[in-house]
Structure formats: structure tokens, C-alpha cells
Scaffold this active site. Structure first.
Site: not given
Length: 430
Positions: A298, A351
Site C-alpha cells: 500500500k 494499492k
């Protein structure tokens, strides 16, 4: 297939029982002659039948009722049914140069020359089952539009959410992930509301499982929706995000969600060691069947802005760069993925999605675990804005972006386009 007799004289050998009145669709023709003895055919045989796939008689297709043997005898005798002619070669436009063809042993375009061939050799497919639908929920009864995310709403957990889930299930999307908009009065520096068994998320899970027992529910494990500081962890007075103390809170949050009926808990906080600690806590409480989807890679991205508006969870100060990854880093994703695998993660997530296709491919090549990609709010809103401004074809760009995530190696995609894309895949136009 219909057949038509052409009025052409032809002499053929006798065929026992071959009388025109015995065959549907054959019309007597006076110029046809049938001899009782052996007949030699001089010169080139003239064809007896012209076959047209599209011709019909009396409004429906009629079949010539000849046996296989009779058809073979007619063909051996030279009476070959005539098929449509070979189509002419298409003409090139005026001015096209006359050249010698290139001597190529391989022309890849041959496998792309028609829709049927392209479909036959398509390497990547996408289905509604590949989507996880992120849904925002709040305590209110009305659905509130999110200005920065056209088409997305904060859904009332008792009514609007159920309706949206029903729509998604109708087109094959049976996986969702929940994100709560928590009242400010319930936020605190330590995010204790995150593990309230009667909080918004656990209540919603219980309601959904009562209504749709087979619905796959993913949950977000992080403190930012519940923190008065807007960070994913507990903030020390000098601004440092406290790692191990935050993990302690996350374990309690994950267990609370599992107790309510969550199928997959998804730590998105990026604290070190949280996957192993959550796995141990779940197992200790008997939730061996609950999966962990770790936000493995992320990044501290600028693509998250609309999401933070949706949850009103912007950091009150600073940024998240001390725990989320540097967008410039590639190899670091391997460090995170190796740790998460070793600690017991069941799914690895990257992400954002489209700007990080190389990271998706890296994890796909290096890990046997399922890979998830999150097409985040900024990606969604850019496509929506471009479509509104008529700068792009929204639907085509949407589907292409999702296909690219699949091609890079994502098994599942968290996307706000889940319902819209599934309808496109199902051929609906709503």
C-alpha cells in the site's frame, strides 16, 4: 439448408429409385434425362444443384431427402452441388502502391483478423466474480452522494446498503468490502470504537449475513475511520505512529469483525507484524476459517483523496509516509510480501491499482498466493470526470482499465465500478 435446381441439361447414370417426385424441394425439369443403362459422360460434367444457404421455399427451409449413398453416387457421377462462389478479393484504394509482398514466415495479425479468432486466443478474461465492491456506510437512513466520487454514496446501513447489495448480486457480484463513516463523537486517539461489537460495522455484517448468508464480506482493519487524529494508528505526542500498540488494537478489531460474521479481514494499516498478530488472535478465538487479505503493498499515494472525503478521515496533521510505502520503490514490495506470506496472509493486495501494474506483476510472479488489486477512488474519479467531459469513452476505458489489472496478475479487483462493469459484462444497459 435450401437447394435449388438450375435449368441446365445434364445426362447422368441411372440411380435406382431416383425420381423427382420422391424428393421434397425438387422440381421436374424436362431437360433432365435418366438412362437405364451405363452412360459414359463426355466432356466436363455440368452441375445439377446450386446450394444457397439463405434460400427458402414457402417461408421455411426444405430439405432434399436423398440418402447418403444417393448423394455420393451423384457426386461421383460429376453432379456436384454448387456452393456460393469464392468472394472477390477486396480492392485497395486508388493510389495504393503495387509491391512485392514481404517474405514473412510469421504474421501475428493472422490471429487477430476476426472477432471470433480474437476471442479464441484471448489470454485474459474478466467476470463479475473477479470484483469486490467497496461500499461506504453510515448511521443515517438516507443515502448521501459523495461529491468527489460521482455515482457513489454513503449508504444507510439498514436500507440503501441492502438495495445496493441486491443489485450487485443480480449481476454476479457477490463480494463486498465495507468502509464506515463514523460519527466524530465516537472517534478517539486510540480508536476504541473500532472493536465495539455493537458498532456500525459489526451491526452491518450481522444484518447482511441474515439477509444474504452466502454473501462474501470483506472488512477493513485500520484505525483511521475511528481515530480523532485521522491516522491508521495511535499517534504519540511527538507525531510518531506507535506500531505495536496499534497492532494490539487491530487484533481486537479483527476479532470483533470475525465474531459478527466477516469472511475476510483486511488490515490496511501497514503496521509491521500485524498479519501474524491478527492470525494468532483469530485462531485463539476459534476463527480459523476467517481469511486475511493483507494490504501488502500500500503506497503513500495521491490517488486516495476522494476516499478520504467519503469517510472524512483525512489526517489532522502530517501524512502517512512513515508507514505507507514510497511510490518510488519496487523491491520493497517483495520485503512486505515475504513477511505477509510468512505471517499467514491468505491474499496479498496492491494499492493503488493501475499506476502500480508492475508491482502487481512482481507479486504475481513471486508469490503463489492470490493477488488483489485496489482500483482506488482517484482512478475511479478520473475516469468518471473524463467521461462527463466527453474526453474519453467512460465505459470502454473502465473495462480496459479493469482488464489491464487482470492481465497484470490480479485475481480479484476491488473497484467502485463493480456494479457498472458487471452490468456491461452481462450485456445490460441501465
Amino acid at each position: 439448408m435450401a437447394s435449388t435446381i438450375v435449368n441446365t441439361p445434364c445426362t447422368v447414370p441411372s440411380v435406382k429409385g431416383f425420381e423427382t417426385q420422391n424428393y421434397v424441394g425438387l422440381r421436374p425439369i424436362s431437360s433432365l434425362r435418366f438412362n437405364s443403362g451405363r452412360t459414359s459422360i463426355s466432356g466436363r460434367s455440368q452441375r445439377l444443384f446450386v446450394v444457397r444457404a439463405s434460400e427458402r421455399h414457402d417461408g421455411h427451409v426444405k430439405k432434399i431427402e436423398m440418402s447418403i449413398e444417393e448423394c455420393e453416387v451423384a457426386v461421383v457421377a460429376g453432379n456436384v452441388p454448387e456452393a456460393p462462389p469464392v468472394p472477390p478479393k477486396p480492392a485497395a484504394p486508388v493510389g495504393t502502391p503495387v509491391i512485392q509482398p514481404l517474405q514473412l514466415s510469421r504474421r501475428p495479425r493472422r490471429n487477430r483478423k476476426s472477432p471470433a479468432l480474437r476471442a479464441s486466443f484471448q489470454e485474459t478474461s474478466i467476470y463479475p466474480a473477479n470484483f469486490v465492491y467497496p461500499l461506504f456506510i453510515h448511521e443515517g437512513q438516507e443515502d448521501t452522494p459523495i461529491g468527489a466520487m460521482p455515482g457513489c454514496y454513503r449508504l444507510g446501513w439498514r436500507h440503501g446498503l441492502l438495495e445496493e447489495v441486491a443489485k450487485a448480486r443480480d449481476v454476479g457480484v457477490n463480494s463486498i468490502v465495507l468502509f464506515p463513516k463514523v460519527p466524530d463523537a465516537l472517534k478517539s486517539p486510540t480508536g476504541d470504537e473500532a472493536y465495539n461489537d455493537n458498532g456500525l460495522v459489526p451491526r452491518t455484517i450481522r444484518l447482511l449475513k441474515d439477509k444474504y448468508p452466502d454473501l462474501v464480506i470483506y472488512t477493513d482493519v485500520a484505525l483511521d475511520p475511528y481515530s480523532s487524529d485521522g491516522h491508521d494508528g495511535i499517534v504519540r505526542e511527538d507525531g510518531v505512529i506507535m506500531n505495536d500498540e496499534t497492532v494490539h488494537q487491530l487484533c481486537k478489531q479483527a476479532v470483533s469483525q470475525a465474531r459478527a460474521g466477516a469472511d475476510v479481514v483486511s488490515p490496511s494499516d501497514m503496521m509491521d507484524g500485524r498479519v501474524g498478530a491478527i492470525r494468532a488472535s483469530l485462531d485463539a478465538e476459534g476463527f480459523h476459517h476467517v481469511s486475511i487479505m493483507s494490504y501488502t503493498a500500500k503506497y503513500a499515494s495521491s490517488f486516495y483523496g476522494p476516499f478520504r472525503e467519503a469517510l472524512d478521515s483525512n489526517p489532522r496533521f502530517g501524512d502517512k509516509k512513515t508507514y505507507q510505502m514510497n511510490p518510488a520503490n519496487y523491491r520493497e514490495a517483495l520485503v512486505e510480501s515475504h513477511e505477509d506470506e510468512a505471517e499467514g496472509a491468505d491474499i496479498l493486495l496492491v494499492k493503488p491499482g493501475l499506476p502500480y501494474l508492475d508491482i502487481i506483476r512482481l507479486l504475481r510472479d513471486q508469490s503463489p498466493l492470490p493477488i488483489a488489486a485496489y482500483q482506488v477512488s482517484g482512478e475511479y474519479s478520473m475516469i468518471k470526470a473524463g467521461g462527463v467531459l466527453k474526453m474519453i469513452d467512460e465505459e470502454r476505458v473502465m473495462m480496459e482499465s479493469l482488464m489491464c489489472l487482470r492481465r497484470a496478475g490480479a485475481d480479484i479487483i476491488l473497484t467502485y465500478f463493480a456494479l457498472q462493469a458487471a452490468r456491461c459484462l452481462c450485456g445490460e444497459n441501465r
